[in-house]
Write an enzyme that holds these catalytic residues in place. Structure first.
Site, PDB file in Angstrom:
ATOM      1  N   LYS A   1       0.840  -1.203   0.000  1.00 45.41           N
ATOM      2  CA  LYS A   1       0.000   0.000   0.000  1.00 45.41           C
ATOM      3  C   LYS A   1       0.880   1.260   0.000  1.00 45.41           C
ATOM      4  O   LYS A   1       0.593   2.226  -0.707  1.00 45.41           O
ATOM      5  CB  LYS A   1      -0.938  -0.022   1.206  1.00 45.41           C
ATOM      6  CG  LYS A   1      -2.073  -1.040   1.028  1.00 45.41           C
ATOM      7  CD  LYS A   1      -2.812  -1.381   2.300  1.00 45.41           C
ATOM      8  CE  LYS A   1      -3.785  -2.545   2.005  1.00 45.41           C
ATOM      9  NZ  LYS A   1      -4.453  -3.076   3.194  1.00 45.41           N
TER      10      LYS A   1
ATOM     11  N   GLN B   1      -5.198  -1.936   9.314  1.00 45.88           N
ATOM     12  CA  GLN B   1      -5.083  -3.261   8.706  1.00 45.88           C
ATOM     13  C   GLN B   1      -5.744  -4.319   9.593  1.00 45.88           C
ATOM     14  O   GLN B   1      -5.490  -4.380  10.793  1.00 45.88           O
ATOM     15  CB  GLN B   1      -3.596  -3.590   8.465  1.00 45.88           C
ATOM     16  CG  GLN B   1      -3.336  -4.878   7.715  1.00 45.88           C
ATOM     17  CD  GLN B   1      -3.824  -4.845   6.270  1.00 45.88           C
ATOM     18  OE1 GLN B   1      -3.835  -3.805   5.622  1.00 45.88           O
ATOM     19  NE2 GLN B   1      -4.248  -5.987   5.760  1.00 45.88           N
TER      20      GLN B   1
ATOM     21  N   ASP C   1     -11.486   2.348   3.625  1.00 45.49           N
ATOM     22  CA  ASP C   1     -11.861   0.934   3.522  1.00 45.49           C
ATOM     23  C   ASP C   1     -13.363   0.771   3.279  1.00 45.49           C
ATOM     24  O   ASP C   1     -13.813  -0.294   2.864  1.00 45.49           O
ATOM     25  CB  ASP C   1     -11.518   0.208   4.833  1.00 45.49           C
ATOM     26  CG  ASP C   1     -10.228  -0.592   4.750  1.00 45.49           C
ATOM     27  OD1 ASP C   1      -9.907  -1.083   3.657  1.00 45.49           O
ATOM     28  OD2 ASP C   1      -9.563  -0.733   5.790  1.00 45.49           O
TER      29      ASP C   1
END
Ligand code: GUN
Length: 299
Positions: free
Chosen positions: A59, A103, A126
């Site tokens: 990322k 995460q 997200d």
């Protein structure tokens, strides 16, 4: 497997991801030119799960590639929930951060739902916050989960028309299965969500024009379950004993029957990260343009 047996076209997720990263880079450059601000993504990793570390690194690399600022926060596995929430509060307040990604999975003892809900919905790249999930289900999405967004783009890249197709999503997670099903529904597919308790799963898959497999078990969807001419999207990332990556679909078997299939690696994975870049730019556009408009209007 010889080429002779292969019938399906392999969907090139890497190439498609490159295209989408390019579009994100252009929009990021436009923001920079117009407002002098660079979109920024904060990625929070708690603990030292090796797979998570690999994802977080890719990322950060993608941010660099697209011209976004990236802020990486690595916390020890014994971080308390209060400490994590404090960091997220700081990131929510930071003017340099437009996207926040924590995460998953989190180490035991941290309440995932509470952590997700503490992220500002405006910065929830997200798309997991109940506000963004609710907007998606209500049909007015703002920030949409990255893997499902990538899945739709991969299907569209084949040129097939999703409308009216029978789609089967195998897996019902909040991250992939549920939002992928909602997005397919929005494209006017007829959607079934199948899972570990589904009866006669193979019959349901056999009837599907579009199969999205997200179960987390190597080769779970058998090749002979696939309808001739189907589009198969394999979300699985499983490690084999000899340390290769493999999907949830029996690729060789499925490729003999499908019209289009995604490979693992090189299918869904790169698109998820590209969509994260797009979501970060989108969040930044909304925050920066919104702020500027409000300032201009004297609000
Ligand atoms: N872990 C596996 N997939 C994801 C994802 O899309 N987002 C986050 N935050 N964690 C994940």
């Amino acid at each position: 497997m010889s080429d002779y047996e292969l019938r399906a076209s392999i969907i090139d997720g890497k190439a498609l991801a490159r295209t989408h990263r390019g579009m994100a880079a252009k929009r990021a450059a436009d923001l920079q030119a117009e407002y002098g601000k660079r979109p920024g993504l904060a990625v929070v990793l708690v603990g030292d799960d090796p797979a998570s570390r690999v994802y977080v690194r890719s990322k950060a690399r993608a941010c660099e590639n697209v011209g976004l600022a990236s802020f990486q926060h690595t916390l020890p596995a014994d971080t308390t929930e209060a400490e994590l929430l404090e960091l997220i509060a700081d990131l929510n307040a930071s003017e340099d951060v437009h996207g926040i990604l924590v995460q998953l999975p989190l180490p035991d003892g941290l309440n995932e739902a509470a952590v997700i809900e503490s992220i500002s919905p405006q910065k929830d790249v997200d798309g997991f916050h109940p506000y963004n999930m609710g907007r998606l289900v209500a049909g007015s999405p703002v920030l949409v989960p990255c893997t499902p967004l990538g899945i739709i783009e991969l299907i569209k890249s084949t040129g097939i028309n999703i409308e009216g197709k029978d789609a089967v999503v195998v897996g019902r997670s909040n991250i992939v299965g549920k939002p992928a099903a909602i997005l397919l529904l929005q494209q006017n597919a007829t959607v079934s969500i199948c899972h570990s308790r589904t009866a006669r799963l193979h019959e349901k898959v056999r009837a599907a024009d579009i199969v999205v497999a997200s179960v987390g078990k190597a080769g779970f969807v058998r090749g002979d379950w696939i309808k001739e001419g189907a589009v198969v999207i394999d979300v699985g990332i499983n490690r084999t004993e000899d340390n290769r990556l493999t999907g949830d679909v029996d690729f060789e078997g499925a490729a003999k029957r499908a019209a289009f299939i995604t490979p693992v690696p090189g299918g869904v994975g790169p698109m998820t990260i590209a969509m994260l870049m797009c979501n970060t730019v989108r969040a930044a556009e909304r925050i920066i343009r919104g702020t500027a408009e409000n300032a201009g209007a004297g609000v």
